[in-house]
Motif scaffolding. Structure first.
Motif, short mmCIF file in Angstrom:
data_model
loop_
_atom_site.label_atom_id
_atom_site.label_comp_id
_atom_site.label_asym_id
_atom_site.label_seq_id
_atom_site.Cartn_x
_atom_site.Cartn_y
_atom_site.Cartn_z
N HIS A 298 -5.77 7.39 -19.23
CA HIS A 298 -4.36 7.79 -19.28
C HIS A 298 -3.64 6.86 -20.24
N PRO A 299 -2.62 7.36 -20.93
CA PRO A 299 -1.96 6.56 -21.97
C PRO A 299 -1.14 5.38 -21.43
N ASP A 300 -0.71 5.45 -20.17
CA ASP A 300 0.12 4.38 -19.62
C ASP A 300 0.02 4.36 -18.09
N ARG A 301 0.60 3.33 -17.50
CA ARG A 301 0.52 3.14 -16.05
C ARG A 301 1.21 4.29 -15.31
N SER A 302 2.33 4.74 -15.82
CA SER A 302 3.06 5.82 -15.17
C SER A 302 2.21 7.08 -15.05
N SER A 303 1.57 7.46 -16.12
CA SER A 303 0.71 8.64 -16.12
C SER A 303 -0.46 8.47 -15.15
N ALA A 304 -1.06 7.30 -15.15
CA ALA A 304 -2.19 7.03 -14.24
C ALA A 304 -1.72 7.07 -12.78
N SER A 305 -0.55 6.51 -12.50
CA SER A 305 -0.01 6.51 -11.13
C SER A 305 0.27 7.93 -10.65
N LYS A 306 0.81 8.75 -11.52
CA LYS A 306 1.08 10.14 -11.15
C LYS A 306 -0.21 10.89 -10.86
N ALA A 307 -1.23 10.65 -11.67
CA ALA A 307 -2.54 11.28 -11.44
C ALA A 307 -3.14 10.80 -10.13
N GLU A 308 -3.01 9.50 -9.85
CA GLU A 308 -3.53 8.94 -8.59
C GLU A 308 -2.85 9.61 -7.40
N TYR A 309 -1.55 9.76 -7.45
CA TYR A 309 -0.82 10.40 -6.36
C TYR A 309 -1.31 11.84 -6.17
N ARG A 310 -1.46 12.56 -7.28
CA ARG A 310 -1.91 13.96 -7.21
C ARG A 310 -3.30 14.06 -6.57
N ILE A 311 -4.21 13.18 -6.95
CA ILE A 311 -5.58 13.20 -6.41
C ILE A 311 -5.56 12.85 -4.92
N LYS A 312 -4.75 11.90 -4.54
CA LYS A 312 -4.70 11.49 -3.12
C LYS A 312 -4.16 12.59 -2.21
N GLN A 313 -3.51 13.60 -2.78
CA GLN A 313 -3.01 14.72 -1.98
C GLN A 313 -4.08 15.77 -1.72
N LEU A 314 -5.21 15.68 -2.41
CA LEU A 314 -6.27 16.68 -2.28
C LEU A 314 -7.06 16.51 -0.99
N SER A 315 -7.69 17.58 -0.54
CA SER A 315 -8.59 17.52 0.62
C SER A 315 -9.86 16.78 0.20
N PRO A 316 -10.66 16.30 1.15
CA PRO A 316 -11.91 15.63 0.79
C PRO A 316 -12.83 16.47 -0.11
N GLY A 317 -12.92 17.76 0.17
CA GLY A 317 -13.76 18.64 -0.65
C GLY A 317 -13.23 18.77 -2.07
N GLU A 318 -11.91 18.88 -2.18
CA GLU A 318 -11.29 18.98 -3.51
C GLU A 318 -11.47 17.67 -4.29
N LYS A 319 -11.38 16.54 -3.59
CA LYS A 319 -11.60 15.25 -4.24
C LYS A 319 -13.02 15.16 -4.79
N ARG A 320 -14.00 15.63 -4.01
CA ARG A 320 -15.40 15.59 -4.46
C ARG A 320 -15.60 16.48 -5.69
N ARG A 321 -15.00 17.65 -5.69
CA ARG A 321 -15.13 18.54 -6.85
C ARG A 321 -14.47 17.92 -8.07
N TYR A 322 -13.31 17.31 -7.88
CA TYR A 322 -12.63 16.66 -8.99
C TYR A 322 -13.47 15.49 -9.53
N ALA A 323 -14.00 14.69 -8.62
CA ALA A 323 -14.83 13.55 -9.03
C ALA A 323 -16.06 14.02 -9.80
N ALA A 324 -16.65 15.14 -9.37
CA ALA A 324 -17.81 15.67 -10.07
C ALA A 324 -17.45 16.10 -11.49
N SER A 325 -16.22 16.53 -11.69
CA SER A 325 -15.79 16.95 -13.03
C SER A 325 -15.57 15.75 -13.95
N LEU A 326 -15.37 14.57 -13.38
CA LEU A 326 -15.11 13.38 -14.18
C LEU A 326 -16.35 12.83 -14.87
N GLY A 327 -17.44 12.75 -14.13
CA GLY A 327 -18.59 12.05 -14.68
C GLY A 327 -18.18 10.60 -14.86
#
Length: 90
Positions: free
Chosen positions: A55-84
């Protein structure tokens, strides 16, 4: 120009997923493994780094962190799999 920030995801030994942000993913993961990272990973030790994204800056990373933390455990796993182990800026 500021340093890029990273959102990272760690799978813990109990199967839970920890999400955090840092400027140095390797250093932060090492701190989690050493028991000097977040309070959560002291009681839920890390098993492996699932991935991270730039992410280009802390603000962007913090917003992404908040968005991910709102996901269900299954959604988090799918998102993590997309990251590599790394992904371009989102």
């Amino acid at each position: 120009m500021s340093k890029p920030w990273f959102l990272y995801m760690i799978e813990c030994v109990d199967g839970s997923i920890y999400t955090g942000i840092a400027v140095d993913v390797a250093g932060r993961y090492a701190a989690h493994c050493a028991g000097t990272g977040a309070r959560y990973t002291r009681s839920h030790p890390p098993l492996r780094l699932l991935g991270y994204e730039n992410h280009p800056d802390r603000s962007s990373a913090s917003k992404a962190e908040y968005r991910i933390k709102q996901l269900s455990p299954g959604e988090k796993r799918r998102y993590a799999a997309s990251l590599g182990l790394g992904r371009a800026e989102t």
